[in-house]
Design a protein around this motif. Sequence first.
Motif, PDB file in Angstrom:
ATOM      1  N   ALA A  36      43.584  38.026  36.935  1.00 14.58           N
ATOM      2  CA  ALA A  36      42.539  38.568  35.756  1.00 14.58           C
ATOM      3  C   ALA A  36      43.122  37.826  34.579  1.00 14.58           C
ATOM      4  O   ALA A  36      41.603  37.692  33.345  1.00 14.58           O
ATOM      5  N   THR A  37      43.731  37.340  34.315  1.00 12.83           N
ATOM      6  CA  THR A  37      44.205  36.762  33.212  1.00 12.83           C
ATOM      7  C   THR A  37      43.988  35.177  32.921  1.00 12.83           C
ATOM      8  O   THR A  37      42.711  34.673  32.130  1.00 12.83           O
ATOM      9  N   LEU A  38      43.819  34.583  33.707  1.00 13.82           N
ATOM     10  CA  LEU A  38      42.461  33.100  34.110  1.00 13.82           C
ATOM     11  C   LEU A  38      41.287  33.457  34.313  1.00 13.82           C
ATOM     12  O   LEU A  38      40.615  32.382  34.318  1.00 13.82           O
ATOM     13  N   ASP A  39      40.670  34.301  34.117  1.00 13.44           N
ATOM     14  CA  ASP A  39      39.021  35.392  34.418  1.00 13.44           C
ATOM     15  C   ASP A  39      39.080  34.132  35.645  1.00 13.44           C
ATOM     16  O   ASP A  39      37.331  33.594  35.405  1.00 13.44           O
ATOM     17  N   GLN A  40      39.889  34.175  36.735  1.00 15.93           N
ATOM     18  CA  GLN A  40      39.531  33.557  38.202  1.00 15.93           C
ATOM     19  C   GLN A  40      39.921  34.856  39.102  1.00 15.93           C
ATOM     20  O   GLN A  40      40.804  34.409  39.660  1.00 15.93           O
ATOM     21  N   PRO A  41      38.282  35.591  39.106  1.00 18.93           N
ATOM     22  CA  PRO A  41      39.102  36.543  40.652  1.00 18.93           C
ATOM     23  C   PRO A  41      38.772  36.032  41.941  1.00 18.93           C
ATOM     24  O   PRO A  41      37.976  36.582  42.681  1.00 18.93           O
ATOM     25  N   GLU A  42      39.893  35.153  41.728  1.00 22.92           N
ATOM     26  CA  GLU A  42      39.637  34.587  43.894  1.00 22.92           C
ATOM     27  C   GLU A  42      39.916  35.071  44.506  1.00 22.92           C
ATOM     28  O   GLU A  42      40.846  35.455  44.551  1.00 22.92           O
ATOM     29  N   PRO A  43      39.452  35.115  46.024  1.00 23.08           N
ATOM     30  CA  PRO A  43      40.281  35.469  46.868  1.00 23.08           C
ATOM     31  C   PRO A  43      41.520  35.154  47.495  1.00 23.08           C
ATOM     32  O   PRO A  43      41.393  33.878  46.844  1.00 23.08           O
ATOM     33  N   PHE A  44      42.304  36.359  47.816  1.00 24.15           N
ATOM     34  CA  PHE A  44      43.456  35.260  48.184  1.00 24.15           C
ATOM     35  C   PHE A  44      44.042  36.517  48.936  1.00 24.15           C
ATOM     36  O   PHE A  44      43.488  37.532  49.728  1.00 24.15           O
ATOM     37  N   GLU A  45      44.814  35.325  50.109  1.00 28.69           N
ATOM     38  CA  GLU A  45      45.532  36.537  50.979  1.00 28.69           C
ATOM     39  C   GLU A  45      47.094  36.880  50.627  1.00 28.69           C
ATOM     40  O   GLU A  45      47.774  35.776  50.835  1.00 28.69           O
ATOM     41  N   ILE A  46      47.916  37.835  51.323  1.00 33.10           N
ATOM     42  CA  ILE A  46      49.395  37.953  51.539  1.00 33.10           C
ATOM     43  C   ILE A  46      49.524  37.933  52.863  1.00 33.10           C
ATOM     44  O   ILE A  46      49.215  38.618  53.840  1.00 33.10           O
TER      45      ILE A  46
END
Length: 93
Positions: A36-46
Amino acid sequence: NKHLIIELKKGDRTVKSQEITAQVYKYFSATKKIMATLDQPEPFEIIVLLGRHLDGENYDEDVYQATKNALKAYHCRIMYYDEKCSKSIQRFP
Protein backbone atom coordinates in the motif's frame (compact mmCIF):
# COMPACT_ATOMS: atom_id res chain seq x y z
CA ASN A 1 4.41 -11.96 -11.43
CA LYS A 2 4.05 -12.78 -7.77
CA HIS A 3 6.17 -12.06 -4.71
CA LEU A 4 7.05 -15.07 -2.58
CA ILE A 5 7.77 -15.08 1.13
CA ILE A 6 9.22 -18.40 2.21
CA GLU A 7 9.47 -19.29 5.90
CA LEU A 8 11.90 -22.17 6.42
CA LYS A 9 11.64 -24.04 9.71
CA LYS A 10 14.33 -26.37 10.99
CA GLY A 11 13.65 -29.88 9.80
CA ASP A 12 13.63 -31.42 13.25
CA ARG A 13 11.37 -28.78 14.83
CA THR A 14 7.67 -29.34 15.59
CA VAL A 15 5.72 -26.18 14.86
CA LYS A 16 2.33 -25.53 16.49
CA SER A 17 -0.69 -24.26 14.55
CA GLN A 18 -1.10 -21.20 16.77
CA GLU A 19 2.56 -20.24 16.32
CA ILE A 20 2.55 -20.42 12.55
CA THR A 21 -0.80 -18.65 12.25
CA ALA A 22 0.47 -15.72 14.32
CA GLN A 23 3.71 -15.54 12.34
CA VAL A 24 1.96 -15.70 8.97
CA TYR A 25 -0.45 -12.96 10.06
CA LYS A 26 2.54 -10.70 10.81
CA TYR A 27 4.05 -11.38 7.37
CA PHE A 28 0.69 -10.82 5.68
CA SER A 29 0.00 -7.54 7.49
CA ALA A 30 3.50 -6.19 6.89
CA THR A 31 3.43 -7.12 3.21
CA LYS A 32 0.01 -5.50 2.70
CA LYS A 33 1.27 -2.30 4.38
CA ILE A 34 4.41 -2.21 2.24
CA MET A 35 2.43 -2.79 -0.95
CA ALA A 36 0.00 0.00 0.00
CA THR A 37 2.85 2.39 0.85
CA LEU A 38 4.50 1.72 -2.50
CA ASP A 39 1.12 1.85 -4.23
CA GLN A 40 1.89 -1.58 -5.70
CA PRO A 41 -0.95 -3.97 -4.97
CA GLU A 42 0.93 -6.88 -6.49
CA PRO A 43 0.01 -10.48 -5.66
CA PHE A 44 2.09 -12.36 -3.12
CA GLU A 45 2.17 -15.78 -1.52
CA ILE A 46 3.57 -17.03 1.77
CA ILE A 47 4.95 -20.56 1.87
CA VAL A 48 5.82 -22.23 5.16
CA LEU A 49 8.26 -25.10 4.66
CA LEU A 50 8.31 -27.65 7.48
CA GLY A 51 10.29 -30.78 8.20
CA ARG A 52 7.76 -32.33 10.58
CA HIS A 53 4.01 -32.39 10.38
CA LEU A 54 2.32 -29.31 11.76
CA ASP A 55 1.50 -29.96 15.45
CA GLY A 56 3.63 -33.13 15.44
CA GLU A 57 2.95 -36.77 14.71
CA ASN A 58 -0.20 -37.00 16.82
CA TYR A 59 -1.92 -34.06 15.17
CA ASP A 60 -5.69 -33.65 15.00
CA GLU A 61 -6.83 -33.80 11.36
CA ASP A 62 -9.70 -31.35 11.95
CA VAL A 63 -7.37 -28.79 13.51
CA TYR A 64 -4.86 -29.31 10.69
CA GLN A 65 -7.49 -28.75 7.99
CA ALA A 66 -8.91 -25.72 9.82
CA THR A 67 -5.42 -24.22 10.10
CA LYS A 68 -4.71 -24.80 6.40
CA ASN A 69 -8.03 -23.17 5.48
CA ALA A 70 -7.38 -20.21 7.78
CA LEU A 71 -3.91 -19.71 6.27
CA LYS A 72 -5.39 -19.55 2.76
CA ALA A 73 -7.00 -16.24 3.75
CA TYR A 74 -3.44 -14.94 4.30
CA HIS A 75 -2.27 -16.21 0.87
CA CYS A 76 -0.35 -18.96 2.65
CA ARG A 77 0.18 -22.65 2.20
CA ILE A 78 2.14 -25.28 4.10
CA MET A 79 4.65 -27.51 2.38
CA TYR A 80 7.04 -30.17 3.67
CA TYR A 81 10.72 -30.76 2.94
CA ASP A 82 10.22 -34.42 1.99
CA GLU A 83 7.48 -33.44 -0.46
CA LYS A 84 9.73 -30.87 -2.15
CA CYS A 85 12.71 -33.23 -2.25
CA SER A 86 10.76 -36.10 -3.82
CA LYS A 87 9.31 -33.77 -6.49
CA SER A 88 12.80 -32.46 -7.26
CA ILE A 89 14.19 -35.96 -7.60
CA GLN A 90 11.36 -36.90 -10.00
CA ARG A 91 12.12 -33.85 -12.15
CA PHE A 92 15.87 -34.50 -12.31
CA PRO A 93 16.48 -38.27 -12.41
